[in-house]
Design a protein around this motif. Structure first.
Motif, short mmCIF file in Angstrom:
data_model
loop_
_atom_site.label_atom_id
_atom_site.label_comp_id
_atom_site.label_asym_id
_atom_site.label_seq_id
_atom_site.Cartn_x
_atom_site.Cartn_y
_atom_site.Cartn_z
N SER A 21 -4.57 -6.95 -4.89
CA SER A 21 -3.90 -6.83 -6.19
C SER A 21 -2.55 -7.54 -6.15
O SER A 21 -2.32 -8.52 -6.82
CB SER A 21 -3.71 -5.36 -6.58
OG SER A 21 -2.74 -5.24 -7.58
N GLY A 22 -1.66 -7.01 -5.31
CA GLY A 22 -0.28 -7.44 -5.38
C GLY A 22 0.39 -6.59 -6.43
O GLY A 22 -0.16 -6.37 -7.52
N ASN A 40 -3.79 -1.60 -10.14
CA ASN A 40 -2.53 -1.01 -9.69
C ASN A 40 -1.45 -1.06 -10.76
O ASN A 40 -1.57 -1.77 -11.75
CB ASN A 40 -1.99 -1.77 -8.47
CG ASN A 40 -2.74 -1.44 -7.18
OD1 ASN A 40 -2.65 -2.15 -6.19
ND2 ASN A 40 -3.47 -0.35 -7.18
N HIS A 78 -8.27 -1.16 -0.36
CA HIS A 78 -7.12 -2.02 -0.68
C HIS A 78 -7.21 -3.42 -0.09
O HIS A 78 -6.17 -4.08 0.07
CB HIS A 78 -5.82 -1.38 -0.18
CG HIS A 78 -5.42 -0.12 -0.87
ND1 HIS A 78 -4.62 -0.10 -1.99
CD2 HIS A 78 -5.73 1.16 -0.62
CE1 HIS A 78 -4.44 1.15 -2.38
NE2 HIS A 78 -5.11 1.94 -1.56
N ASP A 103 0.38 -4.88 9.26
CA ASP A 103 -0.32 -4.76 8.01
C ASP A 103 -1.63 -5.50 8.19
O ASP A 103 -1.68 -6.63 8.66
CB ASP A 103 0.53 -5.29 6.85
CG ASP A 103 0.65 -6.77 6.82
OD1 ASP A 103 0.80 -7.35 7.91
OD2 ASP A 103 0.62 -7.35 5.74
N ARG A 104 -2.68 -4.81 7.84
CA ARG A 104 -4.00 -5.43 7.81
C ARG A 104 -4.56 -5.91 9.12
O ARG A 104 -5.43 -6.75 9.12
CB ARG A 104 -3.98 -6.66 6.90
CG ARG A 104 -4.34 -6.35 5.51
CD ARG A 104 -3.92 -7.51 4.73
NE ARG A 104 -2.52 -7.38 4.58
CZ ARG A 104 -1.94 -7.28 3.43
NH1 ARG A 104 -2.65 -7.36 2.35
NH2 ARG A 104 -0.64 -7.12 3.35
N LEU A 125 0.82 -1.21 0.00
CA LEU A 125 0.00 0.00 0.00
C LEU A 125 0.86 1.27 0.00
O LEU A 125 0.61 2.21 -0.74
CB LEU A 125 -0.92 -0.06 1.22
CG LEU A 125 -1.89 1.07 1.48
CD1 LEU A 125 -3.16 0.51 2.09
CD2 LEU A 125 -1.28 2.08 2.44
N GLU A 165 -5.75 -11.69 -2.12
CA GLU A 165 -4.81 -10.59 -2.41
C GLU A 165 -5.54 -9.57 -3.26
O GLU A 165 -5.92 -9.88 -4.39
CB GLU A 165 -3.59 -11.15 -3.14
CG GLU A 165 -2.45 -10.17 -3.29
CD GLU A 165 -1.74 -9.89 -1.97
OE1 GLU A 165 -2.19 -8.97 -1.25
OE2 GLU A 165 -0.75 -10.58 -1.65
C1 GL9 Z 1 -2.61 -3.96 0.08
C2 GL9 Z 1 -3.08 -5.24 -0.60
O1 GL9 Z 1 -3.02 -6.30 0.29
C3 GL9 Z 1 -2.28 -5.56 -1.86
O2 GL9 Z 1 -2.84 -6.68 -2.51
C4 GL9 Z 1 -2.31 -4.36 -2.80
O3 GL9 Z 1 -1.50 -4.60 -3.92
C5 GL9 Z 1 -1.79 -3.14 -2.05
C6 GL9 Z 1 -1.87 -1.89 -2.90
O4 GL9 Z 1 -3.16 -1.73 -3.41
O5 GL9 Z 1 -2.56 -2.90 -0.87
N1 GL9 Z 1 -3.46 -3.59 1.17
C7 GL9 Z 1 -2.79 -3.53 2.34
O6 GL9 Z 1 -3.24 -3.23 3.44
N2 GL9 Z 1 -1.51 -3.88 2.13
C8 GL9 Z 1 -1.32 -4.12 0.81
O7 GL9 Z 1 -0.26 -4.45 0.32
N3 GL9 Z 1 -0.60 -4.04 3.12
C9 GL9 Z 1 0.58 -3.46 3.22
O8 GL9 Z 1 0.85 -2.46 2.60
C10 GL9 Z 1 1.52 -4.08 4.16
#
Ligand code: GL9
Length: 830
Positions: free
Chosen positions: A674-675, A480, A373, A287-288, A136, A672
């Motif tokens: 996006s990734g 993304n 996200h 994260d998350r 993110l 996921e």
């Molecule tokens: C995240 C999603 O899990 C990812 O899949 C996505 O690519 C990115 C950007 O849109 O956002 N959402 C989220 O909270 N994180 C992501 O990577 N976590 C971190 O940044 C650790």
């Protein structure tokens, strides 16, 4: 007197036209001056770090020139601007990126060479700016690079954390966290704006009064903190535009609470004030996982309140009518983290600007747009009413009012469908009443988007289904992207040169779709040879690094198989380890003759676990335990190695990605959002082993299914498979490898039981490792087969790069600009 004034103006004009020169000698002069006058060392004696500092300060001078002129130009043209609000910007290093983007990289390299320094070595002296957790935050950083490059009138706003994401230190295979005090040795890339400060209010009470015959609410805060601006210039590539990332630091307010000094307790009064500074001290490393910590809410309000004050002040510089805000300002909220800003804008418009509710609401709902996200509901932020009402009493009132009016509207549409009303309410009732921030964002924002096609579809059909039914027009997809400048051109210059040579242009650096022309030459043996040669050089660089960090010697003839990202159960690093154990077990049990046919592999895993995430930490320990065993097994030799890359961050990624043959993106389908790592790998000609999840699906569309290794359950099958878990018998191969861990083949038997429990026994195997295992092993075999055929692999690798044009963040930013923000470019002429 007029004459004096004129003389001064003339002088200033003369001085103003003295731009810094960018020839080798001028650059040397500027570096050496900074050695003497900024770093305060002798120009006859300075080391690599001091040379890095002086070089950076000289680049900073050039950035400031460009920044000043761009901002003046924006001010003069006064276009509608986009303000990108994000709690995280994972910028990484700046030196190389800046001189590349400014077009002065070669001159700097030469200037330094003559001074006896190697640019490549100096670049390594810089500490990463790690003001983000992962995808993110890195996405936000890529977006800024694209916005600058595309000449959009954009600014980023965020927090200047004193401690970035923790440093990961491994001891005996266990992760330990060390604070990242990244500002310790100064930060040449920021400009402190001591005079740009705003007060931010907290706590206290709301008083109801009458003003002009109307009810008026007065918030009387009991804490006030000062936000100080730090500007970080973001240069575009091949343009004169340099945009701004403004980060806020908390300083104790000098005016507020003066009376406490009068109590006689002068020292304690000051110590109490210092407490304020903690607001911007540290980035939350989870994260998350939603934590509900008061300080986090304070961080959110702190940075959006300061940003909005700054934005409105800038708007008022040129505009008298507050209603014009919608024509001049677009506010992007990156995930729900800045959502409180919606309420803060309502509060400002009503309480400070004196607008009525309807007008304020009309403006607010037009300026904000929202990106979600995540796929799963558990991670959506919910602030307990108790906390929110205490920290921001006036905001809670406004939230209740928004919700009341919203529910009234809903009732007109849905009558007494109370289940639906309860689901859609901004306030979640229950044991602990709380404010659903995503709902608040959905109700108030002009558009909402997901970050890949599947994610947006899941948002519409599951996560925000009710809202999609209500307002289908609000929902958009914005897949993304990543900046090809940092992630291909600058971090893999060898491959970049080949691409430029064969396409006979470097225009792909601003138009990544051009990469598709590589397809024309995919069968050309010369291209294939050059391609493989550069990839080998990159692998060799990584092999040296691996030996340095782990002592493990790896062969660059082996297949480099990489999984680097945050450690998370849904990302299934554990599945990867289980297949490595399976491979180990197979090699152990075949004859020496058969061993000759095995395709050698170096498995590389890296990533940080959130400090409180025990299972993720056990996964890290398991990587080390398995690595220890097989790296030292004489039966295995070079056929299989497993190494853990510690402290994975942006600059480690820049080294690892160009050197990878295969990269794994193997989340359980539907998890996921996006990734973006996958996009960086694909661009660099690395093949993908992945599930039908997130952006993988679109990458497969672009690159072709025959050039990827796809396996596993599809997202629409996952709920059913989960429901059938009780009857599910994991395959024999799966039970065997899990059994090996349980039985202590890799030591630490006790330690790994809880991890094994998540996938068998009482565990539910929520992420379906057992279900996907056989199909994963099959995909792994297909990888071996493809790699054994050198030409076929070269071709697939070239086609990966050729098919990655869509995944430039330039494309993503254009889509936001056109479909969400409605902004135009504003390009500064030279
Ligand atoms: C995240 C999603 O899990 C990812 O899949 C996505 O690519 C990115 C950007 O849109 O956002 N959402 C989220 O909270 N994180 C992501 O990577 N976590 C971190 O940044 C650790």
């Amino acid at each position: 007197p007029a004459a004096e004034q004129k003389g001064r103006t003339d002088l200033l004009f003369k001085l103003m036209n003295q731009y810094l020169k960018n020839d080798v000698f001028s650059i040397q002069k500027s570096i050496v001056n900074h050695v003497e006058y900024t770093v305060a060392r002798s120009r006859f004696k300075f080391d690599d770090f001091e040379a890095y500092q002086a070089t950076s300060y000289s680049v900073r001078d050039r950035l400031i020139e460009s920044w000043n002129d761009t901002q003046l130009f924006f001010k003069d043209k006064d276009p509608k601007r986009i303000y990108f609000l994000s709690m995280e910007f994972l910028m990484g290093r700046s030196l190389l990126n800046s001189i590349y983007n400014l077009g002065i990289k070669d001159t700097y390299a030469e200037a330094l060479r003559q001074l006896g320094f190697d640019l490549e070595v100096l670049v390594e002296q810089e500490r990463d700016a790690a003001l983000g957790n992962g995808g993110l935050g890195r996405l936000a950083a890529c977006f800024l690079d694209s916005l600058a490059t595309l000449d959009y009138p954009a600014w980023g706003y965020g927090l200047r954390y004193e401690y970035g994401l923790f440093k990961q230190v491994i001891k005996d295979g266990f992760q330990h966290e060390r604070p990242d005090y990244w500002l310790n040795f100064g930060n040449p890339w920021e400009i402190e704006r001591v005079h740009i400060t705003y007060p931010v209010k907290f706590y206290g009470k709301v008083e109801e009064t009458m003003r002009d015959g109307r009810k008026h609410f007065e918030w009387i805060p009991s804490e006030m903190v000062e936000a100080v601006a730090y500007d970080n210039p973001i240069p575009g590539f091949d343009t004169n535009n340099t945009i701004n990332l403004r980060l806020w630091a908390a300083k104790p307010s000098s005016e507020f609470n003066i009376q406490s000094y009068d109590t006689g307790d002068y020292v304690n009064a000051i110590l109490n004030k210092q407490h304020a500074e903690t607001i911007s001290s540290v980035l939350y490393p989870d994260d998350r996982t939603y934590q509900g910590k008061e300080l986090r809410l304070k961080q959110q309000h702190f940075f959006v309140s300061a940003s909005l004050q700054d934005i409105i002040r800038r708007f008022k510089d040129r505009n008298d009518n507050i209603n014009d805000l919608v024509n001049k300002v677009a506010l992007q909220i990156n995930d729900t983290h800045p959502t409180i800003g919606v309420v803060e804008l309502m509060r400002t418009l009503i309480d400070d600007e004196g607008l009525d509710w309807k007008t304020a609401w009309g403006i607010t709902t037009k300026v904000f747009t929202f990106t979600n996200h995540s796929v799963v509901p558990e991670v959506l932020e919910k602030w307990p009413v108790e906390i929110l009402g205490n920290v921001l009493p006036r905001h809670l009132q406004i939230i209740y009012d928004i919700n009341f009016l919203f529910l009234e509207d809903l009732k007109k549409k849905y009558g007494n469908d109370y289940d639906r009303l309860a689901r859609m309410s901004i306030i979640e009732e229950g044991e602990k009443k709380s404010v659903r921030m995503a709902t608040l964002a959905l109700v108030t924002c002009q558009t909402v988007n997901g970050v890949s096609e599947i994610h947006t579809d899941l948002m519409k059909s599951m996560l925000f289904k009710d809202f999609y039914e209500l307002w289908p027009h609000k929902f958009q997809n914005k897949t993304n992207g990543v900046t090809q400048r940092r992630w291909l051109a600058f971090s893999n210059p060898g491959l970049g040169d080949i691409i430029t040579k064969w396409l006979e242009t470097d225009a792909w650096m601003k138009n990544l779709d051009l990469l598709s022309d590589l397809r024309k030459y995919v069968d050309d043996p010369h291209l294939q040879e050059e391609w493989l040669r550069v990839r080998r050089q990159n692998k060799s660089r990584l092999a040296t690094y691996i030996e340095m960090i782990s002592g493990v010697k790896v062969s660059i003839d082996a297949l480099f198989d990489v999984q680097v990202k945050r450690i998370h159960e849904y990302k299934r690093q554990f599945l990867n380890i289980l297949s490595i154990i399976h491979r180990y077990d197979c090699i152990k049990n075949i004859s020496p003759e058969e061993r000759k046919k095995v395709v050698p592999r170096v498995c590389i895993i890296g990533g940080k676990a959130a400090p409180g995430y025990e299972i993720a930490k056990k996964i890290i320990k398991l990587v080390h335990a398995v690595g220890e065993k097989l790296n030292n097994d004489p039966d295995i030799g070079h056929l299989l190695k497993l190494v853990f890359v510690p402290d994975y961050n942006v600059s480690v990624a820049e080294l690892v990605i160009p050197a990878s043959d295969l990269s794994q993106h193997i989340s359980t389908a539907g998890n996921e959002a996006s990734g973006t790592g996958s996009m960086k790998f694909a661009m660099n000609g690395c093949l993908i082993l992945g599930t039908m999840d997130g952006a993988n699906i679109e990458i497969r569309e672009e690159i072709g299914h025959e050039n990827m290794f796809i396996f596993g359950a599809r997202a629409n099958e996952v709920p059913k498979l989960r429901a059938q878990r009780k009857e599910f018998q994991p395959p024999r191969e799966f039970r065997r490898v899990v059994g090996m861990i349980r039985n202590g083949v890799f030591g630490h038997q006790e330690h790994f039981q809880a991890l094994c429990d998540t996938v068998d026994g009482q565990g539910e195997d929520l992420y379906l490792l057992g279900n996907d295992f056989l199909s994963y092993l099959e995909a792994q075999e297909a990888v071996d087969k493809a790699f054994a055929d050198r030409n076929r692999w070269a071709k697939m690798s070239i086609l990966s790069t050729a098919g990655s044009g869509k995944f430039s963040s330039d494309r993503t930013m254009k889509e936001y600009a056109e479909q969400s923000w409605d902004i135009q470019t504003c390009k500064r002429p030279l």
